[in-house]
Design an enzyme around this catalytic site. Structure first.
Site, PDB file in Angstrom:
ATOM      1  N   HIS A  89      33.563   9.307  57.320  1.00  0.00           N
ATOM      2  CA  HIS A  89      35.503   9.787  57.361  1.00  0.00           C
ATOM      3  C   HIS A  89      35.614  11.192  56.577  1.00  0.00           C
ATOM      4  O   HIS A  89      36.773  11.338  56.194  1.00  0.00           O
ATOM      5  CB  HIS A  89      35.873   8.775  56.298  1.00  0.00           C
ATOM      6  CG  HIS A  89      35.743   7.182  56.832  1.00  0.00           C
ATOM      7  ND1 HIS A  89      34.780   6.475  56.816  1.00  0.00           N
ATOM      8  CD2 HIS A  89      36.816   6.517  57.404  1.00  0.00           C
ATOM      9  CE1 HIS A  89      34.993   5.530  57.219  1.00  0.00           C
ATOM     10  NE2 HIS A  89      36.136   5.273  57.605  1.00  0.00           N
TER      11      HIS A  89
ATOM     12  N   GLN B   3      41.827   7.738  64.215  1.00  0.00           N
ATOM     13  CA  GLN B   3      42.243   7.520  62.652  1.00  0.00           C
ATOM     14  C   GLN B   3      41.580   8.250  61.833  1.00  0.00           C
ATOM     15  O   GLN B   3      41.976   8.576  60.755  1.00  0.00           O
ATOM     16  CB  GLN B   3      41.675   6.060  62.679  1.00  0.00           C
ATOM     17  CG  GLN B   3      42.406   5.212  61.480  1.00  0.00           C
ATOM     18  CD  GLN B   3      42.453   3.887  61.612  1.00  0.00           C
ATOM     19  OE1 GLN B   3      41.588   3.114  61.309  1.00  0.00           O
ATOM     20  NE2 GLN B   3      43.503   3.443  61.809  1.00  0.00           N
ATOM     21  N   PHE B   4      40.416   8.720  61.849  1.00  0.00           N
ATOM     22  CA  PHE B   4      39.609   9.844  61.344  1.00  0.00           C
ATOM     23  C   PHE B   4      39.035  10.605  62.649  1.00  0.00           C
ATOM     24  O   PHE B   4      38.588   9.829  63.508  1.00  0.00           O
ATOM     25  CB  PHE B   4      38.437   9.247  60.455  1.00  0.00           C
ATOM     26  CG  PHE B   4      39.002   8.674  59.320  1.00  0.00           C
ATOM     27  CD1 PHE B   4      39.054   9.080  57.982  1.00  0.00           C
ATOM     28  CD2 PHE B   4      39.684   7.362  59.337  1.00  0.00           C
ATOM     29  CE1 PHE B   4      39.541   8.788  56.908  1.00  0.00           C
ATOM     30  CE2 PHE B   4      40.040   6.838  58.077  1.00  0.00           C
ATOM     31  CZ  PHE B   4      40.105   7.533  56.909  1.00  0.00           C
TER      32      PHE B   4
ATOM     33  N   GLU C  33      38.274   3.496  71.196  1.00  0.00           N
ATOM     34  CA  GLU C  33      38.601   5.119  71.031  1.00  0.00           C
ATOM     35  C   GLU C  33      38.240   5.663  72.564  1.00  0.00           C
ATOM     36  O   GLU C  33      39.116   6.631  73.026  1.00  0.00           O
ATOM     37  CB  GLU C  33      37.554   5.962  70.155  1.00  0.00           C
ATOM     38  CG  GLU C  33      38.000   5.951  68.779  1.00  0.00           C
ATOM     39  CD  GLU C  33      38.037   4.694  68.035  1.00  0.00           C
ATOM     40  OE1 GLU C  33      37.151   3.678  68.436  1.00  0.00           O
ATOM     41  OE2 GLU C  33      38.222   4.607  66.661  1.00  0.00           O
TER      42      GLU C  33
ATOM     43  N   LEU D 281      41.087  -1.180  69.452  1.00  0.00           N
ATOM     44  CA  LEU D 281      39.997  -0.207  68.575  1.00  0.00           C
ATOM     45  C   LEU D 281      39.294   0.052  69.776  1.00  0.00           C
ATOM     46  O   LEU D 281      38.300  -0.731  69.701  1.00  0.00           O
ATOM     47  CB  LEU D 281      39.455  -1.191  67.502  1.00  0.00           C
ATOM     48  CG  LEU D 281      38.847  -0.460  66.455  1.00  0.00           C
ATOM     49  CD1 LEU D 281      38.472  -1.352  65.191  1.00  0.00           C
ATOM     50  CD2 LEU D 281      37.398   0.024  66.925  1.00  0.00           C
TER      51      LEU D 281
ATOM     52  N   PHE E 133      35.810   9.268  64.364  1.00  0.00           N
ATOM     53  CA  PHE E 133      35.591   8.202  65.236  1.00  0.00           C
ATOM     54  C   PHE E 133      35.842   8.837  66.578  1.00  0.00           C
ATOM     55  O   PHE E 133      35.735   8.290  67.674  1.00  0.00           O
ATOM     56  CB  PHE E 133      36.702   7.115  64.959  1.00  0.00           C
ATOM     57  CG  PHE E 133      36.226   6.576  63.626  1.00  0.00           C
ATOM     58  CD1 PHE E 133      35.272   5.940  63.253  1.00  0.00           C
ATOM     59  CD2 PHE E 133      37.493   6.417  62.826  1.00  0.00           C
ATOM     60  CE1 PHE E 133      34.838   5.331  62.203  1.00  0.00           C
ATOM     61  CE2 PHE E 133      37.087   6.169  61.589  1.00  0.00           C
ATOM     62  CZ  PHE E 133      35.970   5.277  61.194  1.00  0.00           C
TER      63      PHE E 133
END
Ligand SMILES: Cc1ncc(C[n+]2csc(CCOP(=O)(O)OP(=O)(O)O)c2C)c(N)n1
Ligand SMILES: [Mg+2]
Length: 685
Positions: free
Chosen positions: A488, A443-444, A421, A419, A447
């Site tokens: 999100h 992931q979204f 980015e 995790l 992020f």
């Protein structure tokens, strides 16, 4: 450009541990010569800055030579990767190019390796894997991790060198990058250049534990401290460490105790130090001490000769570099993007001869399935491709878009990342600099803000400042309407695309999504693909191999009419289509409706022609209104036809709020079919 002949003294840029054993004196003199060239260069650059002949600032490497020159000499410059920091002039001059090239960078003239688009030490030499730094400290570490991994995936036994200071050790990217290198098993030597200060901040205000190298244990890697007062010691310790990293493919953390002899930068008066402290630091200079040691060992005459030759050479080179013409602004705008390339030789079918080849001409697919299929196609047909992101392997990604890819293509081509980015993105950028073409899933989209520096300041500027192509596809699952709340659901196109150097496509159909991936993949620039999450499974639609897939870079006319021109993209294409149908049926009012598809670069000719015809313009987008993408569109689409417009342009966008959570609130926040109809009806008045 003709530069002075390089003296024989600097014809060799390599030192190996075996050289020390074979001829210790000659090897140490070679190291000394490069250190003296670095020191003299740095000193003269400082003089020239003070004379106003160099602009910006200079962050000298005086005191760092005993680390950086041996390191650059020991590296295998035919395969290794480096990203030098702002104290590493000595590393640059050893690694590649003529001494004059490095000086021209400071003079910011026609000889500048960055075409004077970057200043002082912000250069490198991407063709020899010396990745030019951007100012943001810590950012380059993950680029080195990615570039080394790219080299090793291509069968080259490379090691990387990444640098950070005692101050930079506090940044998040340092942590992300070391962890990533350790998790992936990438042999990068992380070098902390601990010189006791970060600008004016002493180490005691930077961290608590006195031994930075001990952090290595937390990352599951070897770490040690290295005293840089004695260059021979550095050659031996560093040479052995490089051999270990190369053999074990494990990263190593070295805390190099170095010196910052001249304060932070040219303008630094060091008045934040205790009385006498700056003088004491200067007195600790390892260069004269080492020189005295070598002279005592009988090398005095050779040292005198080296010093004289370096003095002459530096002055000759300064004259030659200063005589170069000023930089011309010509080509500056054209260089923002890497040039277009011919299409790749894709198999003309949805699938390839890969693990799940099917020959159907047209298939009905959801957008998620279409993306999965095109990723399969790319992974099957392009060996330099890889996909990476969080949970994209066994789990298949948060939206199951990468489902099954790991099984069929295996790790590391389908790479679930930790995790992180920023480091994942920096890793992808580093790979792209070497020849891989990564496709990174966020992931979204939300992020991606954690990787903003990597995306907008590093990847997006690379070609402009270094002529380096960075072919990375960033997948941004975006958009609201799914009760996911503020973090999100966002639409980030106007935020990201206000920075130059990024391309972007926002498909609204499964076919366009399929085409967008092929078009983006083969582009030599960083490309964001916005994927509206609400469209992933909005029914199945026909998808086929489309030889004209590159037309996705152009807008698509969805409906024809004469009352007004509607421009939109993403999920709003569906809402606008329904709204336009409503007006056609209820009011016999018709619209030209365009799906923009490519948000950067904007291709607006067809839409401008439509506005000239209808005289009315409506922009609809899901993102917020203020500083929204619509503002740019309205401006560009009306500036030529302003006096012919029959009405003020209409912008339909989200409220200027964070995306609210509850469906009742989100409905008010976002444009919908009903709200679009109401707004247009009111506007029609
Ligand atoms: C992320 C970031 N914040 C702030 C700066 C401004 N800045 C440039 S150099 C520097 C000090 C860095 O100290 P250190 O990491 O110890 O390296 P040194 O200059 O001592 O070699 C600062 C704060 C920057 N370049 N990047
Ligand atoms: Mg420091």
């Amino acid at each position: 450009m003709s530069f002075p002949t390089t003296p024989a003294l600097f014809s060799r840029r390599d030192v190996r541990l075996a050289d020390l054993a074979a001829d210790r004196s000659a090897t140490l003199l070679q190291v000394y010569a490069w250190m003296q060239l670095a020191r003299t260069g740095d000193n003269r650059i400082l003089d020239l800055f003070r004379q106003g002949l160099i602009r910006g600032t200079v962050t000298g490497g005086q005191g760092n030579e005993a680390l950086i020159c041996p390191l650059a000499l020991l590296a295998d410059k035919s395969v290794d990767v480096v990203s030098f920091s702002h104290r590493d002039f000595g590393g640059h001059i050893v690694w590649s190019d003529h001494f004059c090239d490095h000086l021209a960078q400071y003079f910011a003239n026609a000889g500048s390796p960055t075409k004077a688009r970057e200043g002082n030490i912000h250069h490198g030499d991407p063709k020899t894997r010396s990745l030019p730094m951007i100012s943001h400290l810590g950012i380059m570490l993950s680029n080195v991790v990615g570039a080394v991994d790219s080299q090793r995936r291509n069968g080259r036994n490379a090691v990387g060198f990444a640098f950070f200071g005692d101050g930079s050790s506090s940044t998040g990217d340092i942590h992300e990058s070391m962890n990533l290198a350790s998790v992936l098993g990438v042999p990068v030597i992380f070098v902390i250049e601990n010189n006791g200060y970060a600008y004016s901040t002493p180490t005691c205000e930077q961290f608590v534990s006195p031994n930075l190298f001990e952090r290595a244990r937390g990352y599951g890697m070897e770490g040690f401290e290295m005293d840089c007062a004695d260059p021979e010691n550095v050659v031996r310790q560093l040479g052995a460490a490089i051999d270990r990293a190369r053999a074990t493919a494990r990263p190593i953390l070295i805390e190099a105790k170095t010196f910052r002899l001249r304060g932070h930068a040219a303008y630094d008066t060091c008045d934040y130090m205790k009385p006498g402290e700056a003088e004491a630091i200067l007195a600790g200079d390892p260069m004269p001490k080492w020189r005295a040691k070598l002279a005592a060992a009988g090398l005095g005459a050779q040292l005198d000769a080296i010093d004289a030759e370096v003095r002459d050479y530096v002055e000759t080179c300064i004259k030659a570099a200063m005589a170069l013409p000023p930089i011309s602004p010509e080509g500056m705008e054209a260089d923002l993007f890497a040039p277009d390339t011919p299409p790749m030789p894709w198999t003309p079918s949805l699938d390839s001869g890969g693990p799940s080849s099917r020959e159907a001409a047209t298939e009905n697919l959801t957008m998620a399935q279409a993306i999965n299929r095109v990723l399969r196609k790319i992974l099957s047909e392009r060996p330099e491709s890889l996909v990476l992101g969080q949970d994209i392997g066994t789990y298949g990604g948060a939206f199951k878009v990468t489902e099954g890819l790991l099984k069929d293509f295996g790790r590391p081509r389908v790479l679930s990342t930790p995790l992180c980015e920023s480091a994942s993105t920096g890793y992808a950028i580093g790979m792209a600099c070497i020849g891989h073409r990564p496709i990174e899933e966020f992931q979204f989209a939300d992020f991606a803000t954690d990787a903003t520096t990597q995306i907008v300041l590093n990847a997006a500027t690379y070609h402009f400042r270094a002529g380096q192509k960075v072919p990375v596809v960033f997948r941004f699952p975006c958009g609201g309407g799914l009760t996911f709340g503020s973090f999100h659901s966002q639409e980030l196109e106007s935020a990201y695309l206000s920075f130059p150097g990024l391309k972007a496509i926002y498909p609204s159909t499964p076919q366009d999504a399929f085409n967008a991936f092929l078009a983006a993949y083969e582009d030599d620039n960083p490309v964001i693909i916005f994927e509206h999450k609400g469209l992933y499974r909005r029914g199945k639609h026909p998808v086929k191999w489309d030889p004209n897939y590159r037309e996705v870079w152009q807008p698509k006319q969805v409906l024809s009419g004469d009352f007004a021109t509607i421009v939109t993209y993403g999920e709003m294409v569906l809402h606008c289509t329904e709204a336009a149908k409503y007006f056609a049926e209820e009011y016999e009012t018709t619209f030209d409706l365009f799906d923009l598809r490519a948000l950067s670069p904007l291709k607006l000719d067809a839409i401008k022609a439509s506005v000239a015809k209808t005289g009315r313009l409506i922009i609809v987008h899901e993102g917020r209104r203020t500083h929204g993408f619509g503002a740019e569109l309205v401006s560009r689409l009306t500036e030529e036809h302003f006096s012919q417009l029959k009405a003020a342009p209409l912008r339909i966008a989200a409220l200027d709020l964070p995306v609210p959570f509850a469906p009742e609130l989100e409905k008010v926040y976002r444009p919908s079919q009903e709200k679009i109809i109401d707004a247009i009806a009111a506007w029609m008045g």
